[in-house]
Design a protein around this motif. Structure first.
Motif, PDB file in Angstrom:
ATOM      1  N   HIS A 295       0.850  -1.197   0.000  1.00 37.30           N
ATOM      2  CA  HIS A 295       0.000   0.000   0.000  1.00 37.30           C
ATOM      3  C   HIS A 295       0.890   1.254   0.000  1.00 37.30           C
ATOM      4  O   HIS A 295       1.986   1.248   0.564  1.00 37.30           O
ATOM      5  CB  HIS A 295      -0.896   0.000   1.242  1.00 37.30           C
ATOM      6  N   PRO A 296       0.450   2.332  -0.644  1.00 36.37           N
ATOM      7  CA  PRO A 296       1.241   3.573  -0.652  1.00 36.37           C
ATOM      8  C   PRO A 296       1.643   4.071   0.734  1.00 36.37           C
ATOM      9  O   PRO A 296       2.630   4.785   0.872  1.00 36.37           O
ATOM     10  CB  PRO A 296       0.310   4.575  -1.346  1.00 36.37           C
ATOM     11  N   SER A 297       0.872   3.659   1.760  1.00 36.30           N
ATOM     12  CA  SER A 297       1.193   4.093   3.124  1.00 36.30           C
ATOM     13  C   SER A 297       2.245   3.198   3.789  1.00 36.30           C
ATOM     14  O   SER A 297       2.648   3.472   4.927  1.00 36.30           O
ATOM     15  CB  SER A 297      -0.078   4.103   3.980  1.00 36.30           C
ATOM     16  N   HIS A 298       2.692   2.143   3.072  1.00 35.88           N
ATOM     17  CA  HIS A 298       3.681   1.231   3.654  1.00 35.88           C
ATOM     18  C   HIS A 298       4.960   1.985   4.025  1.00 35.88           C
ATOM     19  O   HIS A 298       5.497   2.764   3.239  1.00 35.88           O
ATOM     20  CB  HIS A 298       4.031   0.113   2.663  1.00 35.88           C
ATOM     21  N   VAL A 299       5.445   1.736   5.244  1.00 34.52           N
ATOM     22  CA  VAL A 299       6.673   2.362   5.735  1.00 34.52           C
ATOM     23  C   VAL A 299       7.798   1.330   5.688  1.00 34.52           C
ATOM     24  O   VAL A 299       7.671   0.221   6.210  1.00 34.52           O
ATOM     25  CB  VAL A 299       6.485   2.879   7.175  1.00 34.52           C
ATOM     26  N   PHE A 300       8.901   1.696   5.057  1.00 38.34           N
ATOM     27  CA  PHE A 300      10.008   0.753   4.878  1.00 38.34           C
ATOM     28  C   PHE A 300      10.765   0.548   6.189  1.00 38.34           C
ATOM     29  O   PHE A 300      11.023   1.495   6.930  1.00 38.34           O
ATOM     30  CB  PHE A 300      10.958   1.254   3.800  1.00 38.34           C
ATOM     31  N   ALA A 301      11.132  -0.744   6.428  1.00 40.80           N
ATOM     32  CA  ALA A 301      11.847  -1.101   7.652  1.00 40.80           C
ATOM     33  C   ALA A 301      13.172  -1.765   7.310  1.00 40.80           C
ATOM     34  O   ALA A 301      13.337  -2.354   6.237  1.00 40.80           O
ATOM     35  CB  ALA A 301      10.994  -2.047   8.495  1.00 40.80           C
ATOM     36  N   GLU A 302      14.116  -1.710   8.208  1.00 39.29           N
ATOM     37  CA  GLU A 302      15.473  -2.206   7.952  1.00 39.29           C
ATOM     38  C   GLU A 302      15.510  -3.709   7.739  1.00 39.29           C
ATOM     39  O   GLU A 302      16.346  -4.223   6.995  1.00 39.29           O
ATOM     40  CB  GLU A 302      16.383  -1.814   9.125  1.00 39.29           C
ATOM     41  N   GLU A 303      14.588  -4.440   8.382  1.00 40.60           N
ATOM     42  CA  GLU A 303      14.641  -5.903   8.317  1.00 40.60           C
ATOM     43  C   GLU A 303      13.964  -6.493   7.076  1.00 40.60           C
ATOM     44  O   GLU A 303      13.845  -7.704   6.946  1.00 40.60           O
ATOM     45  CB  GLU A 303      13.995  -6.505   9.576  1.00 40.60           C
ATOM     46  N   GLU A 304      13.535  -5.659   6.147  1.00 37.29           N
ATOM     47  CA  GLU A 304      12.871  -6.179   4.966  1.00 37.29           C
ATOM     48  C   GLU A 304      13.674  -5.869   3.702  1.00 37.29           C
ATOM     49  O   GLU A 304      14.480  -4.944   3.661  1.00 37.29           O
ATOM     50  CB  GLU A 304      11.463  -5.596   4.831  1.00 37.29           C
ATOM     51  N   SER A 305      13.442  -6.691   2.691  1.00 31.04           N
ATOM     52  CA  SER A 305      13.970  -6.405   1.358  1.00 31.04           C
ATOM     53  C   SER A 305      12.783  -6.062   0.471  1.00 31.04           C
ATOM     54  O   SER A 305      11.627  -6.289   0.838  1.00 31.04           O
ATOM     55  CB  SER A 305      14.742  -7.607   0.800  1.00 31.04           C
ATOM     56  N   ILE A 306      13.068  -5.521  -0.704  1.00 26.45           N
ATOM     57  CA  ILE A 306      11.983  -5.110  -1.593  1.00 26.45           C
ATOM     58  C   ILE A 306      12.265  -5.585  -3.008  1.00 26.45           C
ATOM     59  O   ILE A 306      13.419  -5.717  -3.421  1.00 26.45           O
ATOM     60  CB  ILE A 306      11.775  -3.583  -1.583  1.00 26.45           C
ATOM     61  N   MET A 307      11.189  -5.878  -3.752  1.00 27.38           N
ATOM     62  CA  MET A 307      11.300  -6.228  -5.155  1.00 27.38           C
ATOM     63  C   MET A 307      10.915  -5.002  -5.969  1.00 27.38           C
ATOM     64  O   MET A 307       9.800  -4.499  -5.856  1.00 27.38           O
ATOM     65  CB  MET A 307      10.367  -7.385  -5.522  1.00 27.38           C
ATOM     66  N   VAL A 308      11.860  -4.519  -6.752  1.00 30.25           N
ATOM     67  CA  VAL A 308      11.617  -3.314  -7.534  1.00 30.25           C
ATOM     68  C   VAL A 308      11.881  -3.587  -9.014  1.00 30.25           C
ATOM     69  O   VAL A 308      12.762  -4.368  -9.366  1.00 30.25           O
ATOM     70  CB  VAL A 308      12.479  -2.127  -7.054  1.00 30.25           C
ATOM     71  N   MET A 309      11.113  -2.933  -9.865  1.00 31.54           N
ATOM     72  CA  MET A 309      11.297  -3.055 -11.306  1.00 31.54           C
ATOM     73  C   MET A 309      11.832  -1.750 -11.847  1.00 31.54           C
ATOM     74  O   MET A 309      11.330  -0.674 -11.514  1.00 31.54           O
ATOM     75  CB  MET A 309       9.963  -3.385 -11.988  1.00 31.54           C
ATOM     76  N   GLY A 310      12.889  -1.838 -12.677  1.00 26.76           N
ATOM     77  CA  GLY A 310      13.462  -0.640 -13.248  1.00 26.76           C
ATOM     78  C   GLY A 310      14.681  -0.966 -14.082  1.00 26.76           C
ATOM     79  O   GLY A 310      15.034  -2.137 -14.280  1.00 26.76           O
ATOM     80  N   THR A 311      15.335   0.046 -14.573  1.00 29.19           N
ATOM     81  CA  THR A 311      16.571  -0.157 -15.352  1.00 29.19           C
ATOM     82  C   THR A 311      17.740  -0.366 -14.396  1.00 29.19           C
ATOM     83  O   THR A 311      17.668   0.018 -13.217  1.00 29.19           O
ATOM     84  CB  THR A 311      16.861   1.052 -16.246  1.00 29.19           C
ATOM     85  N   ALA A 312      18.816  -0.948 -14.910  1.00 30.37           N
ATOM     86  CA  ALA A 312      20.003  -1.170 -14.077  1.00 30.37           C
ATOM     87  C   ALA A 312      20.534   0.146 -13.525  1.00 30.37           C
ATOM     88  O   ALA A 312      20.965   0.229 -12.374  1.00 30.37           O
ATOM     89  CB  ALA A 312      21.071  -1.883 -14.912  1.00 30.37           C
ATOM     90  N   ARG A 313      20.483   1.198 -14.333  1.00 28.45           N
ATOM     91  CA  ARG A 313      20.993   2.500 -13.891  1.00 28.45           C
ATOM     92  C   ARG A 313      20.168   3.044 -12.717  1.00 28.45           C
ATOM     93  O   ARG A 313      20.726   3.552 -11.747  1.00 28.45           O
ATOM     94  CB  ARG A 313      20.965   3.485 -15.057  1.00 28.45           C
ATOM     95  N   ASP A 314      18.847   2.933 -12.824  1.00 35.37           N
ATOM     96  CA  ASP A 314      17.989   3.458 -11.761  1.00 35.37           C
ATOM     97  C   ASP A 314      18.121   2.635 -10.483  1.00 35.37           C
ATOM     98  O   ASP A 314      18.095   3.186  -9.368  1.00 35.37           O
ATOM     99  CB  ASP A 314      16.528   3.488 -12.211  1.00 35.37           C
ATOM    100  N   ILE A 315      18.267   1.303 -10.646  1.00 35.61           N
ATOM    101  CA  ILE A 315      18.449   0.454  -9.466  1.00 35.61           C
ATOM    102  C   ILE A 315      19.777   0.772  -8.787  1.00 35.61           C
ATOM    103  O   ILE A 315      19.868   0.878  -7.557  1.00 35.61           O
ATOM    104  CB  ILE A 315      18.393  -1.035  -9.858  1.00 35.61           C
ATOM    105  N   GLU A 316      20.814   0.951  -9.581  1.00 33.73           N
ATOM    106  CA  GLU A 316      22.135   1.277  -9.036  1.00 33.73           C
ATOM    107  C   GLU A 316      22.098   2.585  -8.260  1.00 33.73           C
ATOM    108  O   GLU A 316      22.787   2.737  -7.247  1.00 33.73           O
ATOM    109  CB  GLU A 316      23.147   1.360 -10.178  1.00 33.73           C
ATOM    110  N   ALA A 317      21.274   3.510  -8.689  1.00 37.34           N
ATOM    111  CA  ALA A 317      21.199   4.821  -8.043  1.00 37.34           C
ATOM    112  C   ALA A 317      20.600   4.753  -6.648  1.00 37.34           C
ATOM    113  O   ALA A 317      20.866   5.623  -5.805  1.00 37.34           O
ATOM    114  CB  ALA A 317      20.398   5.785  -8.918  1.00 37.34           C
ATOM    115  N   ILE A 318      19.778   3.730  -6.376  1.00 39.65           N
ATOM    116  CA  ILE A 318      19.125   3.673  -5.058  1.00 39.65           C
ATOM    117  C   ILE A 318      19.759   2.648  -4.132  1.00 39.65           C
ATOM    118  O   ILE A 318      19.411   2.603  -2.946  1.00 39.65           O
ATOM    119  CB  ILE A 318      17.615   3.374  -5.193  1.00 39.65           C
ATOM    120  N   THR A 319      20.687   1.816  -4.648  1.00 39.97           N
ATOM    121  CA  THR A 319      21.273   0.785  -3.801  1.00 39.97           C
ATOM    122  C   THR A 319      22.618   1.245  -3.242  1.00 39.97           C
ATOM    123  O   THR A 319      23.211   2.203  -3.701  1.00 39.97           O
ATOM    124  CB  THR A 319      21.467  -0.528  -4.580  1.00 39.97           C
TER     125      THR A 319
END
Length: 213
Positions: free
Chosen positions: A189-213
């Motif tokens: 849900h858009p209200s989901h708050v990210f926590a340190e103990e979780e991982s996430i599945m994201v879709m995007g280009t390699a460049r965009d993924i590299e920018a956030i990791t």
């Protein structure tokens, strides 16, 4: 349930056949080698020994009745190409073939293949991406430009919600799911708050993924 023809019972062909069977599909496997057929007979029940480049033999299989044909031969491109053309001529609905070079892929696609796999190359690229970056846990290629990545929740996102971060607008990626203790939670849900103990599945280009990791 789909009806699937597997041509070639090397390691790749056996794994493909077994996976399809495990998923409840009907599989007929073909190989010209008695030894390979004997080695697979314990797990694959329908096996025929024959030459997949022989038109009479292939006609006898009723190719047009199969939903999918997988040419699981990789070592002889000429043979793969001949089988691809023959399958197409016999009315095969969907053909998956293997290739080891870009030029082979192009020729197979031009001559009847619907999908061409670089089996070893795809595994190598996936492992290189997975183990070559500290914060990428897994990867699935969708197109040469776009993939789905399992990554650690970026530190800058921790304690913030999806809507607060404006992820699509700011980072140009889509969050498809979150994962915590091996449990996947799709479409957060858009209200989901990210926590340190979780991982996430994201879709995007390699460049965009590299920018956030």
């Amino acid at each position: 349930m789909k009806s699937i023809l597997i041509i070639g019972l090397g390691r790749f062909g056996r794994h493909m056949a077994q996976t399809f069977l495990d998923k409840g599909h009907e599989v007929l496997a073909v190989d010209h080698s008695e030894d390979r057929a004997d080695a697979a007979v314990g797990s694959i029940h329908q096996i025929l020994i024959g030459d997949a480049t022989d038109e009479r033999f292939m006609e006898s299989l009723g190719i047009s009745n199969f939903d999918l044909a997988v040419i699981a031969i990789g070592e002889n491109f000429q043979t793969v190409l001949e089988i691809t053309v023959l399958l197409k001529d016999l009315g095969c609905k969907y053909i998956v073939a293997r290739a080891t070079r870009d030029v082979h892929k192009k020729l197979l696609l031009r001559n009847g293949a619907d999908y061409v796999s670089y089996a070893e190359r795809e595994v190598a690229e996936r492992l290189a991406i997975k183990f070559g970056a500290d914060n990428i846990f897994d990867y699935v290629e969708l197109t040469p430009e776009i993939g789905i990545y399992e990554i650690a929740a970026p530190r800058a996102w921790l304690g913030k919600s999806m809507v607060e971060l404006s992820i699509r607008t700011k980072y140009h990626v889509s969050v498809l799911a979150t994962k915590r203790q091996n449990q996947i939670y799709p479409l957060p849900h858009p209200s989901h708050v990210f926590a340190e103990e979780e991982s996430i599945m994201v879709m995007g280009t390699a460049r965009d993924i590299e920018a956030i990791t």
